[in-house]
Design a protein around this motif. Structure first.
Motif, PDB file in Angstrom:
ATOM      1  N   ALA A  11      72.733 -28.352 -25.873  1.00 14.39           N
ATOM      2  CA  ALA A  11      72.322 -27.862 -27.188  1.00 14.39           C
ATOM      3  C   ALA A  11      71.363 -26.689 -27.009  1.00 14.39           C
ATOM      4  CB  ALA A  11      71.635 -28.969 -27.976  1.00 14.39           C
ATOM      5  N   PRO A  12      71.524 -25.625 -27.803  1.00 16.90           N
ATOM      6  CA  PRO A  12      70.590 -24.495 -27.705  1.00 16.90           C
ATOM      7  C   PRO A  12      69.153 -24.979 -27.951  1.00 16.90           C
ATOM      8  CG  PRO A  12      72.493 -23.916 -29.047  1.00 16.90           C
ATOM      9  CD  PRO A  12      72.567 -25.405 -28.819  1.00 16.90           C
ATOM     10  N   ASP A  53      70.805 -40.459 -30.772  1.00 19.02           N
ATOM     11  CA  ASP A  53      72.130 -39.862 -30.638  1.00 19.02           C
ATOM     12  C   ASP A  53      71.990 -38.343 -30.571  1.00 19.02           C
ATOM     13  OD1 ASP A  53      71.703 -38.991 -33.300  1.00 19.02           O
ATOM     14  OD2 ASP A  53      72.589 -40.864 -34.056  1.00 19.02           O
ATOM     15  N   ARG A  54      73.104 -37.683 -30.363  1.00 15.20           N
ATOM     16  CA  ARG A  54      73.088 -36.227 -30.207  1.00 15.20           C
ATOM     17  C   ARG A  54      72.599 -35.518 -31.476  1.00 15.20           C
ATOM     18  NH1 ARG A  54      75.429 -32.412 -26.833  1.00 15.20           N
ATOM     19  NH2 ARG A  54      75.684 -30.370 -27.817  1.00 15.20           N
ATOM     20  N   ARG A 105      68.803 -32.056 -34.334  1.00  6.83           N
ATOM     21  CA  ARG A 105      67.874 -31.847 -35.455  1.00  6.83           C
ATOM     22  C   ARG A 105      66.482 -31.533 -34.925  1.00  6.83           C
ATOM     23  NH1 ARG A 105      70.505 -36.389 -37.556  1.00  6.83           N
ATOM     24  NH2 ARG A 105      68.740 -37.732 -36.974  1.00  6.83           N
ATOM     25  N   ALA A 106      66.079 -32.206 -33.855  1.00  7.22           N
ATOM     26  CA  ALA A 106      64.763 -31.948 -33.275  1.00  7.22           C
ATOM     27  C   ALA A 106      64.692 -30.526 -32.727  1.00  7.22           C
ATOM     28  CB  ALA A 106      64.480 -32.944 -32.165  1.00  7.22           C
ATOM     29  N   GLU A 107      65.787 -30.085 -32.141  1.00  5.07           N
ATOM     30  CA  GLU A 107      65.829 -28.716 -31.619  1.00  5.07           C
ATOM     31  C   GLU A 107      65.753 -27.699 -32.746  1.00  5.07           C
ATOM     32  OE1 GLU A 107      67.671 -25.067 -31.374  1.00  5.07           O
ATOM     33  OE2 GLU A 107      68.953 -26.727 -31.922  1.00  5.07           O
ATOM     34  N   GLU A 108      66.480 -27.967 -33.852  1.00  8.01           N
ATOM     35  CA  GLU A 108      66.501 -27.037 -34.982  1.00  8.01           C
ATOM     36  C   GLU A 108      65.163 -27.017 -35.705  1.00  8.01           C
ATOM     37  OE1 GLU A 108      69.774 -28.474 -37.245  1.00  8.01           O
ATOM     38  OE2 GLU A 108      71.278 -27.362 -36.063  1.00  8.01           O
ATOM     39  N   ALA A 111      60.114 -30.233 -24.739  1.00  6.90           N
ATOM     40  CA  ALA A 111      58.695 -29.880 -24.621  1.00  6.90           C
ATOM     41  C   ALA A 111      57.906 -30.466 -25.785  1.00  6.90           C
ATOM     42  CB  ALA A 111      58.531 -28.364 -24.574  1.00  6.90           C
ATOM     43  N   ARG A 112      58.472 -30.388 -26.979  1.00  7.21           N
ATOM     44  CA  ARG A 112      57.793 -30.958 -28.151  1.00  7.21           C
ATOM     45  C   ARG A 112      57.727 -32.482 -28.050  1.00  7.21           C
ATOM     46  NH1 ARG A 112      60.524 -26.576 -30.135  1.00  7.21           N
ATOM     47  NH2 ARG A 112      62.426 -27.734 -30.620  1.00  7.21           N
TER      48      ARG A 112
END
Length: 312
Positions: free
Chosen positions: A242-243, A300-301, A306-309, A250-251
């Motif tokens: 995932a981008p 799940d993915r 969502r965390a990345e976004e 890190a977060r």
């Protein structure tokens, strides 16, 4: 000058023979030449050779003190132009010879480019001489070995640095990776670079470096921490493409508190020892805690994405 004749009994002398049934391997490399070379024409290439530390000079002194030509084996060298030669193996003996006033030493001359010299150094010294993992890494980088080149690139892409020499604890900086043997065990498989392992390593290191604690505390960049965090991240293989994966991780580390988790794992280990109970190694305890929390935070993915976004 008369040469002593071996007076051994005929039955004790055995000729060099090879059973006819044995496979005859292919001979590789150019045939070396034997000769004598002036010490003033020898050079030490620090791109793969070991630097001479105090214990090295002590060893050189011992060789010089008991110098005996019957114990002096040929020095392996490679021509490097201008009638100079690079010492592949034998720098201790050469320095000892210079110390006792000798101006020429017997050599075996092998025509090798820099990469070949580094490989020869590792081949000769790797199994018989105490050389550190840092020396092996430097020689491997010089020789262009896949595991070293690709590991160095992956770690550099993560914003970190694979160290080719050791530093005192107080001189270390966040992002410096000293666990060379562990990195090699991840990177090397069947004498080639394991790109999947290096990809995971790149994300693990990048996320650790981007975290608040990991980016500020060099004390977290230990073998224990790196191994635990890599093992935890490895379990997220399906999510790591995932981008922004490194940023999401890190977060996660910032929310969980890496120093707190490490202290908890160390306390559990010490308590088990005090109670006389068996315990897993600290890195395994920490890895287990990290894996449990990752499973809860990213069930799940879609949760990971969502965390990345959310970090954008």
């Amino acid at each position: 000058m008369s040469v002593p004749v071996n007076q051994s009994q005929p039955g004790a002398l055995r000729p060099v023979t090879v059973p006819a049934a044995m496979e005859k391997p292919v001979v590789r490399g150019d045939r070396p030449h034997l000769g004598w070379v002036e010490i003033s024409k020898l050079r030490i290439d620090d791109r793969y050779q070991r630097p001479l530390q105090r214990h090295n000079w002590e060893a050189i002194g011992r060789i010089a003190k008991s110098f005996d030509w019957s114990l002096f084996t040929v020095v392996d060298v490679a021509p490097i132009g201008d009638q100079l030669f690079s010492v592949i193996d034998g720098q201790h003996r050469v320095h000892a010879a210079a110390m006792v006033g000798i101006d020429k030493v017997p050599v075996r001359i092998v025509a090798q480019p820099l990469e070949g010299q580094a490989r020869a150094f590792m081949g000769i010294n790797g199994n018989v001489t105490a050389i550190s993992t840092f020396h092996v890494l430097r020689a491997s980088l010089t020789a262009g070995e896949a595991w070293a080149i690709e590991a160095d690139r992956a770690i550099t892409r993560a914003g970190c640095r694979l160290m080719t020499s050791n530093r005192a604890t107080h001189e270390r900086k966040p992002g410096e990776v000293y666990a060379v043997q562990w990195v090699r065990s991840l990177a090397e498989r069947d004498n080639a670079a394991d790109t999947w392992a290096l990809w995971r390593l790149e994300i693990a290191l990048a996320s650790l470096k981007q975290s608040s604690e990991g980016g500020a505390d060099a004390g977290l960049w230990t073998h224990v921490m790196l191994r635990a965090w890599y093992g935890a991240v490895e379990g997220l293989d399906d999510y790591l493409d995932a981008p922004g994966a490194a940023g999401a991780l890190a977060r996660f580390l910032d929310r969980e508190g890496l120093v707190r988790l490490l202290a908890r794992a160390e306390d559990r280990y010490r308590q088990a020892k005090r109670d006389g109970k068996p315990s897993a190694a600290v890195y395994r305890l920490l890895m287990g805690d990290l894996q449990d929390r990752l499973d809860q935070v990213f069930p799940d993915r879609s949760a990971f994405t969502r965390a990345e976004e959310a970090g954008k």
